[in-house]
Scaffold this active site. Structure first.
Site, mmCIF file in Angstrom:
data_model
loop_
_atom_site.group_PDB
_atom_site.id
_atom_site.type_symbol
_atom_site.label_atom_id
_atom_site.label_comp_id
_atom_site.label_asym_id
_atom_site.label_seq_id
_atom_site.Cartn_x
_atom_site.Cartn_y
_atom_site.Cartn_z
ATOM 1 C CE1 TYR A 26 18.002 33.261 -6.865
ATOM 2 C CE2 TYR A 26 17.444 31.361 -8.243
ATOM 3 C CZ TYR A 26 17.685 32.726 -8.097
ATOM 4 O OH TYR A 26 17.588 33.539 -9.191
ATOM 5 C CE LYS A 48 -2.198 10.638 -23.555
ATOM 6 N NZ LYS A 48 -3.273 9.760 -23.073
ATOM 7 C CG MET A 106 13.361 29.878 -14.986
ATOM 8 S SD MET A 106 12.691 31.509 -15.318
ATOM 9 C CE MET A 106 11.745 31.829 -13.842
ATOM 10 N NE ARG A 128 -9.338 10.287 -18.787
ATOM 11 C CZ ARG A 128 -8.098 10.012 -19.214
ATOM 12 N NH1 ARG A 128 -7.051 10.556 -18.598
ATOM 13 N NH2 ARG A 128 -7.887 9.209 -20.241
HETATM 14 C C1 LIG Z 1 -2.987 8.497 -22.912
HETATM 15 C C2 LIG Z 1 -3.993 7.493 -23.210
HETATM 16 C C3 LIG Z 1 -3.614 6.245 -23.726
HETATM 17 C C4 LIG Z 1 -2.172 5.774 -23.777
HETATM 18 O O1 LIG Z 1 -1.830 5.326 -22.489
HETATM 19 P P1 LIG Z 1 -0.382 4.665 -22.176
HETATM 20 O O2 LIG Z 1 -0.475 4.261 -20.749
HETATM 21 O O3 LIG Z 1 0.628 5.735 -22.373
HETATM 22 O O4 LIG Z 1 -0.235 3.543 -23.113
HETATM 23 C C5 LIG Z 1 -4.619 5.389 -24.128
HETATM 24 N N1 LIG Z 1 -5.917 5.732 -24.025
HETATM 25 C C6 LIG Z 1 -6.316 6.901 -23.505
HETATM 26 C C7 LIG Z 1 -7.762 7.211 -23.413
HETATM 27 C C8 LIG Z 1 -5.374 7.819 -23.062
HETATM 28 O O5 LIG Z 1 -5.766 8.979 -22.529
#
Ligand SMILES: *Cc1c(COP(=O)(O)O)cnc(C)c1O
Length: 375
Positions: free
Chosen positions: A266, A38, A313, A137
């Site tokens: 800045y 992701k 930036m 969650r």
């Molecule tokens: C991102 C995520 C993972 C991976 O977690 P890591 O700590 O990076 O290994 C696994 N399961 C879910 C549901 C996640 O959102």
């Protein structure tokens, strides 16, 4: 946009990805591994990461959104892809078409999603039931709801198919009591659930490094450790075997000798305490190098050089010991000479976690695969 004239780059070590994957697979020889890619593979570039992990034996991928899954399908990977979040119901039509597995966070979600599915398609939508064992969650907390969700899937078996069930831990990175409570809850619910599922998974990176291989689950979700970053709050011995995958580099674009009293950037927050060399580097907060990195040391030819004045930036200034030529490499994460800067160190300085440092590196920074593993 094409970036031909940006000197910053993130080098992605594919051999390190491959080796890190194998370390985890060797700890869990019986389990299928789904790799979390992701957020553009934690900022590493999803394309650069997918090929070496499949080569190393990954069973599939985890992403956050259907769009991310489609991008991977577009590269031609036909492995399992699981969307971990609570997807928008209407995205289920696409998921069904492109054989993307979705997370079912509730019975209500399944009831909504089924409206978008096509019973004439021989591909059914594959779902993984999410159990909330304490992360708070998404997911179901009661065995009754899990059973009802299963029944609903059965009743709509022309459109949906149960492929898996999983939970996610909130504190595996601390290996605390709460983590063990969550494990117990998950086991209780998973045992209470009478149906056999193809994939039962709970481990993330931290948990998969803590636990021995077992037969209770048959798959796991590997994220940050794949990228060579410690998943633990307090570093442990085992992680020393993991190799960092990403190096971040830029270049000196300008250099000058300033006299004592000269102000920099800045807010004029830095005043040269003596005559000194100040180099300008072509990277800034829009590239993901946070504004609060002011004061952090970067590496030039194996020497630490502090960021002086505010990070802007697109550019930042460092104090250097000599008049380097334009184009000299500057290392923000990685090795230079005998010295090294880790994403963990950058994160500590910025009072955040390495996940945030890495995923913040913006699209403007090209990802370049090195030590290539051929597709
Ligand atoms: C991102 C995520 C993972 C991976 O977690 P890591 O700590 O990076 O290994 C696994 N399961 C879910 C549901 C996640 O959102």
């Amino acid at each position: 946009m094409k970036f031909d004239f940006i000197p910053s780059k993130a080098l992605i070590d594919q051999r390190a990805i491959y080796d890190n994957f194998k370390l985890v697979q060797n700890l869990h020889p019986k389990k299928k591994i789904f790799v979390a890619v992701k957020a553009d593979a934690y900022g590493h570039g999803v394309r650069e990461v997918c090929a070496p992990v499949i080569k190393a034996g990954a069973a599939g991928f985890c992403v956050a959104y259907v769009d991310e899954a489609r991008e991977i399908r577009g590269f031609g990977f036909n492995n399992l892809i699981l969307v971990l979040g609570a997807s928008e119901a209407k995205s289920a039509a696409i998921a069904q078409k492109e054989d993307i597995s979705l997370t079912a966070p509730s019975l209500a979600w399944l009831q909504e999603v089924v409206k978008y599915l096509d019973s004439t398609n021989p591909n059914k939508l594959k779902v993984h039931l999410a159990i909330d064992s304490g992360m708070g969650r998404i997911g179901m907390t009661r065995i009754e709801e899990l059973e009802q969700a299963f029944q609903f899937v059965q009743d709509n078996s022309d459109k949906i198919e149960l492929e898996g069930m999983f939970t996610h831990f909130a504190t595996a990175d601390a290996d605390d009591e709460y983590y063990h409570e969550q494990q117990k809850r998950f086991k209780l619910l998973a045992k209470g659930f009478k149906q056999k599922v193809k994939y039962l998974h709970c481990e993330n990176s931290a948990s998969s490094l803590l636990e021995e291989d077992d037969d209770f689950t048959n798959s796991l979700r590997l994220g940050v450790a794949l990228y060579g970053i410690s998943p633990f709050i307090k570093p442990q011995k085992l992680e020393q075997k993991f190799k960092p995958v990403l190096s971040l580099e830029s270049q000196i674009s300008f250099i000058k000798k300033v006299s004592k009293g000269t102000k920099i950037s800045y807010g004029a927050t830095y005043t040269a305490p003596q005559d000194e060399y100040i180099a300008t580097v072509s990277i800034g907060y829009a590239d993901g190098w946070l504004r609060r990195m002011q004061g952090f040391n970067l590496l030039v030819e194996g020497e630490f050089c502090p960021i002086v004045g505010r990070v802007t930036m697109d550019q930042l200034m460092i104090k250097v010991s000599k008049c380097y030529s334009i184009g000299t490499k500057v290392t923000l994460i990685g090795n230079s000479g005998s010295k090294k800067i880790s994403a963990e160190e950058a994160a500590d300085f910025a009072k955040t976690i390495p996940y945030e440092i890495l995923t913040t590196i913006s699209r403007r920074v090209p990802r370049i695969a090195v030590n290539k593993i051929e597709e």
